[in-house]
Scaffold this motif. Structure first.
Motif, PDB file in Angstrom:
ATOM      1  N   GLU A 156       0.841  -1.194   0.000  1.00 31.99           N
ATOM      2  CA  GLU A 156       0.000   0.000   0.000  1.00 31.99           C
ATOM      3  C   GLU A 156       0.877   1.245   0.000  1.00 31.99           C
ATOM      4  O   GLU A 156       1.788   1.384   0.818  1.00 31.99           O
ATOM      5  CB  GLU A 156      -0.936   0.024   1.205  1.00 31.99           C
ATOM      6  CG  GLU A 156      -1.838   1.242   1.242  1.00 31.99           C
ATOM      7  CD  GLU A 156      -2.862   1.206   2.367  1.00 31.99           C
ATOM      8  OE1 GLU A 156      -3.724   2.095   2.433  1.00 31.99           O
ATOM      9  OE2 GLU A 156      -2.790   0.250   3.183  1.00 31.99           O
ATOM     10  N   SER A 191      -5.179  -8.243  -7.088  1.00 32.06           N
ATOM     11  CA  SER A 191      -5.997  -7.067  -7.374  1.00 32.06           C
ATOM     12  C   SER A 191      -5.163  -5.807  -7.229  1.00 32.06           C
ATOM     13  O   SER A 191      -4.114  -5.796  -6.566  1.00 32.06           O
ATOM     14  CB  SER A 191      -7.198  -7.005  -6.425  1.00 32.06           C
ATOM     15  OG  SER A 191      -6.754  -6.871  -5.083  1.00 32.06           O
ATOM     16  N   THR A 193      -5.865  -1.485  -6.689  1.00 35.34           N
ATOM     17  CA  THR A 193      -6.817  -0.396  -6.463  1.00 35.34           C
ATOM     18  C   THR A 193      -6.059   0.923  -6.386  1.00 35.34           C
ATOM     19  O   THR A 193      -5.088   1.042  -5.639  1.00 35.34           O
ATOM     20  CB  THR A 193      -7.607  -0.599  -5.153  1.00 35.34           C
ATOM     21  OG1 THR A 193      -8.255  -1.875  -5.177  1.00 35.34           O
ATOM     22  CG2 THR A 193      -8.646   0.487  -4.977  1.00 35.34           C
ATOM     23  N   GLU A 195      -6.867   5.026  -5.825  1.00 39.20           N
ATOM     24  CA  GLU A 195      -7.913   5.960  -5.429  1.00 39.20           C
ATOM     25  C   GLU A 195      -7.381   7.387  -5.359  1.00 39.20           C
ATOM     26  O   GLU A 195      -6.207   7.617  -5.063  1.00 39.20           O
ATOM     27  CB  GLU A 195      -8.485   5.571  -4.055  1.00 39.20           C
ATOM     28  CG  GLU A 195      -9.203   4.226  -4.033  1.00 39.20           C
ATOM     29  CD  GLU A 195      -9.791   3.909  -2.671  1.00 39.20           C
ATOM     30  OE1 GLU A 195      -9.427   4.591  -1.688  1.00 39.20           O
ATOM     31  OE2 GLU A 195     -10.621   2.974  -2.590  1.00 39.20           O
ATOM     32  N   GLY A 223     -10.414   7.037 -10.225  1.00 39.47           N
ATOM     33  CA  GLY A 223     -10.065   5.836  -9.469  1.00 39.47           C
ATOM     34  C   GLY A 223      -9.997   4.652 -10.411  1.00 39.47           C
ATOM     35  O   GLY A 223     -10.571   4.670 -11.508  1.00 39.47           O
ATOM     36  N   SER A 225      -9.766   0.135 -10.374  1.00 40.51           N
ATOM     37  CA  SER A 225      -9.660  -1.141  -9.666  1.00 40.51           C
ATOM     38  C   SER A 225      -9.550  -2.262 -10.673  1.00 40.51           C
ATOM     39  O   SER A 225     -10.122  -2.184 -11.775  1.00 40.51           O
ATOM     40  CB  SER A 225     -10.864  -1.370  -8.739  1.00 40.51           C
ATOM     41  OG  SER A 225     -12.060  -1.469  -9.481  1.00 40.51           O
ATOM     42  N   GLU A 227      -9.177  -6.722 -10.917  1.00 42.90           N
ATOM     43  CA  GLU A 227      -9.072  -8.060 -10.344  1.00 42.90           C
ATOM     44  C   GLU A 227      -8.769  -9.031 -11.470  1.00 42.90           C
ATOM     45  O   GLU A 227      -9.450  -9.008 -12.506  1.00 42.90           O
ATOM     46  CB  GLU A 227     -10.366  -8.460  -9.627  1.00 42.90           C
ATOM     47  CG  GLU A 227     -10.664  -7.648  -8.374  1.00 42.90           C
ATOM     48  CD  GLU A 227     -11.885  -8.150  -7.632  1.00 42.90           C
ATOM     49  OE1 GLU A 227     -12.382  -9.242  -7.992  1.00 42.90           O
ATOM     50  OE2 GLU A 227     -12.339  -7.458  -6.711  1.00 42.90           O
ATOM     51  N   THR A 243     -12.281  -1.493 -13.554  1.00 43.45           N
ATOM     52  CA  THR A 243     -13.176  -0.352 -13.388  1.00 43.45           C
ATOM     53  C   THR A 243     -12.376   0.933 -13.337  1.00 43.45           C
ATOM     54  O   THR A 243     -11.412   1.051 -12.565  1.00 43.45           O
ATOM     55  CB  THR A 243     -14.004  -0.478 -12.096  1.00 43.45           C
ATOM     56  OG1 THR A 243     -14.790  -1.664 -12.152  1.00 43.45           O
ATOM     57  CG2 THR A 243     -14.928   0.719 -11.917  1.00 43.45           C
TER      58      THR A 243
END
Length: 396
Positions: A156, A191, A193, A195, A223, A225, A227, A243
């Motif tokens: 992260e 995955s 992500t 943001e 944003g 995302s 998977e 997305t």
């Protein structure tokens, strides 16, 4: 420039710049086995540890403060500082690599210069779970690779700011990558992500700024995302969800299933980077199982229609009517009357009431790329039928 800076920041800060061509070690040994092994791995490429303030050990945690490093890669100069960096439960692997239950960095600053332009990237924090860093010897042996990234279960990055000077600033709230499964050094399930990617009017050039403000935006927050699941033995790739969203704009969803992307094919594609003709030949063995795209409008389509209507000197209703009336002629080039009628009907419904529009390819059997390429050249009007494409508007 901004993209290059972000890519370099990710490569340095998250993957640790374990680049090719190993120079002599320049760091001063700290006497701590974990820290010195990390410095050695770090310097196994074009990175140089230019200094650090201290190395301290407290129980199972080793903390490096004031780390400073530099990279000179084909004329692109990069300097990096890390206020604090720590390893929890760090261990030296039998081959000379480094593992830990967690690795964290705080106060990361990266200064890059490419083509005479400065780009600064700052990162508030980077937290990596279960990092596995390869040994310096492994890095040296991979002379054909641009970088050797550590594996991890979760990473992260938060509080990112990309500053390209006069070209503007782009803040990013967070990037989270999760790796659920690995095949050797290749992640096969996981995955991603992203943001809070903020694109503001002041960060754009004059033409782009006008485009944004003409649509009534001072900024757009994006944003992403993703998977995905890949079986390198069978070659099945399933991108179950991709997305891309923009606040008060729109959301684009996509999914894709392919067959034939085996471990061997992937290796060939990696080797064919920069050789598009060779890569295209390799890809002809892949098969399309399914593909879907869906756009959900929040206000972007309304803003675009209003802006285009204003520019043409018509009301929105008049502009939509003109556009809808022109669709059959515009679509006639496809040469597939049934498909043209379907697309025209869905597009007209969406233009009059822009909620959502979607396209789905669901062939009765997987379609080889080679067949698609041949059909595109010889009988493109049959592609929608071969792929089983359907288009729909304003459906849940």
């Amino acid at each position: 420039m901004t993209y290059l800076a972000l890519r370099r920041a990710r490569a340095i800060a998250l993957a640790c710049p374990l680049l090719i061509a190993t120079p002599a070690l320049a760091f001063d040994a700290s006497g701590n086995e974990i820290a010195d092994t990390f410095f050695e791995i770090f310097e196994a490429g074009k990175a140089t540890v230019t200094g650090y303030d201290s190395v301290e050990e407290d129980g199972d945690t080793v903390t490096i403060t004031g780390l400073r490093a530099a990279i000179n890669d084909n004329g692109s100069k990069t300097e990096m500082t890390i206020a604090t960096m720590s390893f929890e439960e760090g261990e030296i692997a039998s081959g000379g690599g480094l593992t830990a239950s967690a690795m964290s960095m705080n106060g990361v600053a990266i200064q890059s210069q490419e083509d005479g332009k400065d780009v600064n990237v700052t990162v508030a924090a980077i937290d990596i779970d279960d990092p596995v860093l390869p040994s310096a010897a492994t890095v040296k042996a991979k002379a054909s690779a641009d970088a050797v990234a550590p594996s991890y279960s979760r990473a992260e990055i938060t509080g990112i700011l990309i500053d390209s000077g006069k070209e503007g600033k782009i803040p990013v709230s967070s990037v989270v990558a999760v790796i659920d499964e690995m095949d050797g050094e290749l992640p096969t399930a996981g995955s991603l992500t992203v943001e809070g990617v903020e694109i503001s009017a002041e960060s754009l050039d004059a033409e782009e700024r006008k485009t944004l403000t003409d649509l009534g935006y001072d900024k757009v927050v994006l944003g992403l995302s993703l998977e995905a699941d890949w079986d390198p033995n069978t070659g099945a790739l399933d991108i179950s969800d991709l997305t891309i969203s923009g606040t008060e704009a729109a959301t684009l969803n996509a999914s894709l299933k392919l067959n034939g992307l085996t471990r061997e094919v992937f290796a060939k594609l990696e080797a064919a980077q920069g050789k598009p003709e060779e890569a295209m030949g390799i890809m002809q063995g892949l098969q399309v199982v399914s593909l879907s795209l869906r756009l959900d409008n929040e206000s972007l389509v309304d803003r675009l229609l209003d802006a285009q209507a204003k520019e043409s000197g018509a009301t929105r209703e008049q502009f939509v009517g003109q556009l809808s009336a022109a669709l059959p002629m515009l679509l006639s080039a496809i040469g597939n009357p049934d498909f043209q009628k379907s697309v025209s009907g869905a597009a007209t419904a969406f233009l009059n009431d822009p909620q959502s529009i979607s396209a789905t390819a669901a062939p009765a059997a997987p379609v080889p790329f080679a067949q698609l390429l041949g059909t595109a050249m010889m009988a493109p009007q049959t592609l929608p039928t071969i792929l089983g494409v359907t288009v729909a508007a304003n459906q849940d």
